[in-house]
Design a protein around this motif. Structure first.
Motif, PDB file in Angstrom:
ATOM      1  N   ILE A   1     -28.983   0.137 -13.063  1.00 35.37           N
ATOM      2  CA  ILE A   1     -28.815  -0.093 -11.459  1.00 35.37           C
ATOM      3  C   ILE A   1     -27.657  -0.749 -11.372  1.00 35.37           C
ATOM      4  O   ILE A   1     -26.820  -1.472 -12.796  1.00 35.37           O
ATOM      5  CB  ILE A   1     -29.213  -1.424 -12.072  1.00 35.37           C
ATOM      6  N   LEU A   2     -26.567  -0.577 -10.398  1.00 32.44           N
ATOM      7  CA  LEU A   2     -25.542  -0.973  -9.985  1.00 32.44           C
ATOM      8  C   LEU A   2     -24.891  -2.072  -9.057  1.00 32.44           C
ATOM      9  O   LEU A   2     -25.866  -2.235  -8.288  1.00 32.44           O
ATOM     10  CB  LEU A   2     -24.516   0.033  -8.923  1.00 32.44           C
ATOM     11  N   LEU A   3     -24.422  -3.180  -9.534  1.00 34.26           N
ATOM     12  CA  LEU A   3     -24.747  -4.650  -9.126  1.00 34.26           C
ATOM     13  C   LEU A   3     -23.348  -5.238  -8.679  1.00 34.26           C
ATOM     14  O   LEU A   3     -22.134  -4.825  -9.295  1.00 34.26           O
ATOM     15  CB  LEU A   3     -24.728  -5.897 -10.270  1.00 34.26           C
ATOM     16  N   VAL A   4     -23.222  -4.901  -6.916  1.00 41.21           N
ATOM     17  CA  VAL A   4     -21.240  -5.227  -6.223  1.00 41.21           C
ATOM     18  C   VAL A   4     -21.678  -6.405  -6.011  1.00 41.21           C
ATOM     19  O   VAL A   4     -22.553  -7.269  -5.336  1.00 41.21           O
ATOM     20  CB  VAL A   4     -21.385  -4.250  -5.152  1.00 41.21           C
ATOM     21  N   THR A   5     -20.921  -7.068  -5.907  1.00 37.39           N
ATOM     22  CA  THR A   5     -20.214  -8.279  -5.684  1.00 37.39           C
ATOM     23  C   THR A   5     -18.881  -8.487  -4.549  1.00 37.39           C
ATOM     24  O   THR A   5     -18.264  -7.778  -4.827  1.00 37.39           O
ATOM     25  CB  THR A   5     -20.355  -9.670  -6.249  1.00 37.39           C
ATOM     26  N   GLY A   6     -19.208  -9.284  -3.895  1.00 33.76           N
ATOM     27  CA  GLY A   6     -17.617  -9.286  -2.767  1.00 33.76           C
ATOM     28  C   GLY A   6     -17.819 -10.652  -1.557  1.00 33.76           C
ATOM     29  O   GLY A   6     -19.120 -10.900  -1.363  1.00 33.76           O
ATOM     30  N   ASP A   7     -16.917 -10.990  -1.474  1.00 35.75           N
ATOM     31  CA  ASP A   7     -16.391 -12.347  -0.250  1.00 35.75           C
ATOM     32  C   ASP A   7     -14.667 -12.128  -0.145  1.00 35.75           C
ATOM     33  O   ASP A   7     -14.411 -11.831  -0.664  1.00 35.75           O
ATOM     34  CB  ASP A   7     -16.542 -13.212  -1.697  1.00 35.75           C
ATOM     35  N   THR A   8     -14.902 -12.336   1.375  1.00 36.32           N
ATOM     36  CA  THR A   8     -13.569 -12.866   1.574  1.00 36.32           C
ATOM     37  C   THR A   8     -13.976 -14.201   2.129  1.00 36.32           C
ATOM     38  O   THR A   8     -14.314 -14.571   3.654  1.00 36.32           O
ATOM     39  CB  THR A   8     -13.165 -12.013   2.773  1.00 36.32           C
ATOM     40  N   SER A   9     -14.119 -15.397   1.503  1.00 32.58           N
ATOM     41  CA  SER A   9     -14.238 -16.916   2.109  1.00 32.58           C
ATOM     42  C   SER A   9     -13.778 -17.188   3.203  1.00 32.58           C
ATOM     43  O   SER A   9     -14.145 -17.619   4.044  1.00 32.58           O
ATOM     44  CB  SER A   9     -14.295 -17.497   0.645  1.00 32.58           C
ATOM     45  N   ILE A  10     -12.224 -16.712   3.071  1.00 31.24           N
ATOM     46  CA  ILE A  10     -11.301 -17.179   4.338  1.00 31.24           C
ATOM     47  C   ILE A  10     -11.925 -17.395   5.618  1.00 31.24           C
ATOM     48  O   ILE A  10     -11.189 -17.858   6.047  1.00 31.24           O
ATOM     49  CB  ILE A  10      -9.837 -16.921   3.644  1.00 31.24           C
ATOM     50  N   ARG A  11     -12.766 -16.287   5.802  1.00 33.98           N
ATOM     51  CA  ARG A  11     -12.950 -15.575   7.307  1.00 33.98           C
ATOM     52  C   ARG A  11     -13.669 -16.790   7.703  1.00 33.98           C
ATOM     53  O   ARG A  11     -13.457 -16.787   9.042  1.00 33.98           O
ATOM     54  CB  ARG A  11     -13.718 -14.144   7.135  1.00 33.98           C
ATOM     55  N   THR A  12     -14.598 -17.928   7.103  1.00 28.45           N
ATOM     56  CA  THR A  12     -14.939 -18.580   7.871  1.00 28.45           C
ATOM     57  C   THR A  12     -14.115 -19.781   7.523  1.00 28.45           C
ATOM     58  O   THR A  12     -15.190 -21.551   8.208  1.00 28.45           O
ATOM     59  CB  THR A  12     -16.862 -18.390   7.355  1.00 28.45           C
ATOM     60  N   ILE A  13     -12.903 -20.022   7.550  1.00 29.31           N
ATOM     61  CA  ILE A  13     -13.015 -21.186   6.561  1.00 29.31           C
ATOM     62  C   ILE A  13     -12.254 -21.856   7.656  1.00 29.31           C
ATOM     63  O   ILE A  13     -10.604 -21.194   8.334  1.00 29.31           O
ATOM     64  CB  ILE A  13     -12.083 -21.330   5.334  1.00 29.31           C
ATOM     65  N   SER A  14     -12.050 -23.186   8.364  1.00 28.40           N
ATOM     66  CA  SER A  14     -11.001 -24.021   9.511  1.00 28.40           C
ATOM     67  C   SER A  14      -9.768 -23.507   9.035  1.00 28.40           C
ATOM     68  O   SER A  14      -9.034 -23.920   7.099  1.00 28.40           O
ATOM     69  CB  SER A  14     -10.893 -25.235   9.806  1.00 28.40           C
ATOM     70  N   GLU A  15      -8.580 -22.713  10.150  1.00 24.88           N
ATOM     71  CA  GLU A  15      -7.499 -23.264   9.368  1.00 24.88           C
ATOM     72  C   GLU A  15      -6.617 -24.467   9.127  1.00 24.88           C
ATOM     73  O   GLU A  15      -4.909 -25.010   8.331  1.00 24.88           O
ATOM     74  CB  GLU A  15      -5.885 -22.339  10.088  1.00 24.88           C
ATOM     75  N   ARG A  16      -7.252 -25.583   9.917  1.00 22.73           N
ATOM     76  CA  ARG A  16      -6.324 -26.814   9.288  1.00 22.73           C
ATOM     77  C   ARG A  16      -7.751 -27.845   8.230  1.00 22.73           C
ATOM     78  O   ARG A  16      -7.894 -28.754   8.638  1.00 22.73           O
ATOM     79  CB  ARG A  16      -7.214 -27.703  10.974  1.00 22.73           C
ATOM     80  N   ASP A  17      -8.491 -26.711   7.602  1.00 19.40           N
ATOM     81  CA  ASP A  17      -9.169 -27.472   6.792  1.00 19.40           C
ATOM     82  C   ASP A  17      -8.253 -28.021   5.181  1.00 19.40           C
ATOM     83  O   ASP A  17      -8.318 -26.601   4.181  1.00 19.40           O
ATOM     84  CB  ASP A  17     -10.793 -27.021   6.720  1.00 19.40           C
ATOM     85  N   LYS A  18      -7.780 -29.272   4.849  1.00 17.52           N
ATOM     86  CA  LYS A  18      -6.908 -28.764   4.117  1.00 17.52           C
ATOM     87  C   LYS A  18      -7.753 -29.115   2.190  1.00 17.52           C
ATOM     88  O   LYS A  18      -6.984 -28.732   1.290  1.00 17.52           O
ATOM     89  CB  LYS A  18      -5.367 -29.933   4.173  1.00 17.52           C
ATOM     90  N   SER A  19      -8.643 -29.183   2.111  1.00 12.56           N
ATOM     91  CA  SER A  19      -9.410 -28.567   1.094  1.00 12.56           C
ATOM     92  C   SER A  19      -9.967 -27.757   0.925  1.00 12.56           C
ATOM     93  O   SER A  19      -9.888 -27.481  -0.471  1.00 12.56           O
ATOM     94  CB  SER A  19     -10.754 -30.342   1.632  1.00 12.56           C
ATOM     95  N   SER A  20     -10.390 -26.703   1.952  1.00  6.21           N
ATOM     96  CA  SER A  20     -10.670 -25.575   1.418  1.00  6.21           C
ATOM     97  C   SER A  20      -9.235 -24.451   1.756  1.00  6.21           C
ATOM     98  O   SER A  20     -10.049 -23.872   0.873  1.00  6.21           O
ATOM     99  CB  SER A  20     -11.614 -25.137   2.031  1.00  6.21           C
ATOM    100  N   TYR A  21      -8.970 -24.330   2.574  1.00  5.39           N
ATOM    101  CA  TYR A  21      -7.766 -23.401   2.754  1.00  5.39           C
ATOM    102  C   TYR A  21      -7.163 -23.115   1.859  1.00  5.39           C
ATOM    103  O   TYR A  21      -6.945 -21.724   1.883  1.00  5.39           O
ATOM    104  CB  TYR A  21      -7.337 -23.503   3.917  1.00  5.39           C
ATOM    105  N   MET A  22      -6.661 -23.827   0.822  1.00  8.43           N
ATOM    106  CA  MET A  22      -5.919 -23.185   0.010  1.00  8.43           C
ATOM    107  C   MET A  22      -6.505 -23.116  -1.264  1.00  8.43           C
ATOM    108  O   MET A  22      -6.128 -23.141  -2.478  1.00  8.43           O
ATOM    109  CB  MET A  22      -5.145 -24.228  -0.674  1.00  8.43           C
ATOM    110  N   LEU A  23      -8.016 -23.415  -2.015  1.00  9.63           N
ATOM    111  CA  LEU A  23      -8.506 -22.632  -2.364  1.00  9.63           C
ATOM    112  C   LEU A  23      -9.233 -21.348  -2.631  1.00  9.63           C
ATOM    113  O   LEU A  23      -9.554 -20.781  -3.917  1.00  9.63           O
ATOM    114  CB  LEU A  23      -9.881 -23.254  -2.110  1.00  9.63           C
ATOM    115  N   PHE A  24      -9.840 -20.675  -1.905  1.00  8.00           N
ATOM    116  CA  PHE A  24     -10.485 -19.745  -2.077  1.00  8.00           C
ATOM    117  C   PHE A  24      -9.470 -18.540  -1.542  1.00  8.00           C
ATOM    118  O   PHE A  24      -8.679 -18.513  -0.665  1.00  8.00           O
ATOM    119  CB  PHE A  24     -11.441 -19.478  -0.556  1.00  8.00           C
TER     120      PHE A  24
END
Lengths: 79, 367
Positions: B142-165
């Protein structure tokens, strides 16, 4: 510097507010800088300043200037 | 507590793909100011991140990790019996992104596939699903693949998340194999806290919601199409529910912190990791931190920690303790043994699936 002065200084520096704003009215979210990052920064700064490790159970109830004083008492820090 | 125990199943390949574009934390000073960035970096530990171009999706990163694994380990595509893709950032509303990966990897029709919509606990749940299906079917690989581009739904004005992901993809090959190594799993969920990490609009609950960004209680601007993370609730969950489960798990399987070569935890932020380390009394030399280099990469953090720590390692037989926790809320942990030879060095690429909009409208689907 007394423990109370140190306590006030931590709030003022971490939350970027004046010493006058650090009073019994100060609560979580009462100033915009006391958000989740500010909260973690406060706990970290208290641990460094008073050389203690604050337990999870105490972190969960720390939500104001006044509750912080009560929590620090448990670590033999009198404010 | 759900406790699952397996034997004769092994992880035989781990590959992690990252985009080439690196952002230093200082790059965000222009947007948020020097003091905010410094305080953020001090507490979260983030010093740099890797992020994709807009053209590169989560499935592209997962595909690249899998393709790299196939090439470096000379894996025959026809040997894969099942493909699982874990992501919160699908290519389309329909179909599941796993179908795109299935096509691009040229897997056989007998190879079933499905997505799992989870974030930071996704690797644990994906691994458990793979082990369970290997244990209860005639699947052998079995091949388990993961992938994420969390930044796609983070507000550019969200200082608590924009620099985290940061963005990342991974591929893990799991197969039936005669081995004396056992693996143990435990997973938990709490739907009552589903709003703790949420993108409220963009699917079918809040159709037509306003795209206007509004000032939220934590002094960050977001629209309903952005990620809302109730930071304090998530923080409290992580430092209470997660260590409680881990302690109960180790008690049940009769191990302790000295049993393991390394604790590969989801990289939520450095402050949380330090709290978990102290709470669980984990020796610091057995606890690997990678958030400084890559940020929080959602479902990819655990394979990324493993690859960052052990690719090219001389130490062969590793007993690892894995734990993931986040969206759902959901959390879980694994006790697993692997050979470090199966772990590939990090692979950096900006390649993406170059499918044009016109291809959807005017061409017959390839058979």
């Amino acid at each position: 510097m007394t423990n109370k002065e140190k306590y006030i200084k931590v709030f003022a520096e971490v939350l970027n507010i004046s010493n006058e704003q650090v009073n019994e009215e100060l609560k979580l979210h009462s100033v915009s800088s006391w958000d989740s990052i500010g909260h973690m920064s406060l706990i970290s700064a208290f641990e460094d300043t008073f050389d203690i490790f604050i337990d999870t159970e105490d972190i969960l109830v720390f939500n104001s200037f006044c509750s912080g004083i009560e929590i620090l008492k448990k670590y033999d820090i009198e404010i | 507590m759900i406790l699952s125990e397996f034997d004769n199943i092994s992880i035989t390949g781990i590959s992690v793909a990252l985009p080439t574009k690196q952002y230093k934390i200082e790059d965000f000073i222009g947007k948020f100011g020097e003091e905010t960035v410094r305080k953020f970096s001090d507490i979260t530990g983030v010093k740099s991140l890797y992020r994709s171009q807009l053209t590169q999706t989560a499935s592209d990163l997962g595909f690249e990790a899998a393709n790299n694994l196939f090439q470096k380990k000379q894996i025959n595509h026809d040997e894969i019996d099942l493909l699982i893709f874990v992501t919160c950032k699908p290519d389309y509303r329909l179909p599941s992104s796993v179908s795109v990966i299935h096509k691009r990897l040229k897997l056989k029709k007998e190879c079933a596939c499905f997505d799992i919509n989870l974030g930071c606990s996704g690797y644990i749940n994906g691994l458990l699903t793979a082990y369970s299906l290997l244990n209860n079917s005639d699947c052998t690989k079995i091949l388990l693949v993961t992938g994420d581009t969390s930044i796609r739904t983070i507000s550019e004005r969200d200082k608590s998340s924009y620099m985290l992901f940061g963005d990342c993809g991974s591929a893990t090959l799991i197969e039936k194999q005669d081995t004396s190594n056992k693996a143990y799993f435990s997973v938990r969920s709490d739907g009552k806290r589903f709003k703790s990490i949420i993108v409220p609009a963009g699917a079918f609950r809040n159709i037509g919601a306003s795209e206007e960004e509004v000032l939220c209680a934590d002094d960050n601007y977001r629209s309903l199409y952005n990620t809302y993370m109730q930071g304090l609730n998530v923080f409290n969950f992580t430092i209470s529910d997660v260590p409680k489960m881990i302690k109960e798990f180790m008690d049940l399987i009769k191990t302790d912190v000295n049993t393991y070569d390394c604790f590969a935890f989801h990289q939520a932020n450095l402050f949380i990791l330090k709290k978990l380390l102290k709470k669980l009394k984990i020796p610091s030399e057995r606890f690997h931190v990678s958030i400084d280099k890559y940020g929080n990469t959602s479902s990819n953090t655990i394979p990324l920690v493993i690859a960052d720590r052990y690719a090219n390692s001389e130490k062969k037989d590793l007993r690892l303790f894995l734990s993931g926790f986040g969206i759902g809320l959901s959390w879980g942990c694994v006790d697993v043994s692997i050979d470090s030879d199966v772990i590939l060095p990090l692979y950096f690429t900006d390649r993406f699936y170059n499918i044009k909009i016109s291809d959807y409208y005017y061409k017959e689907i390839e058979l």
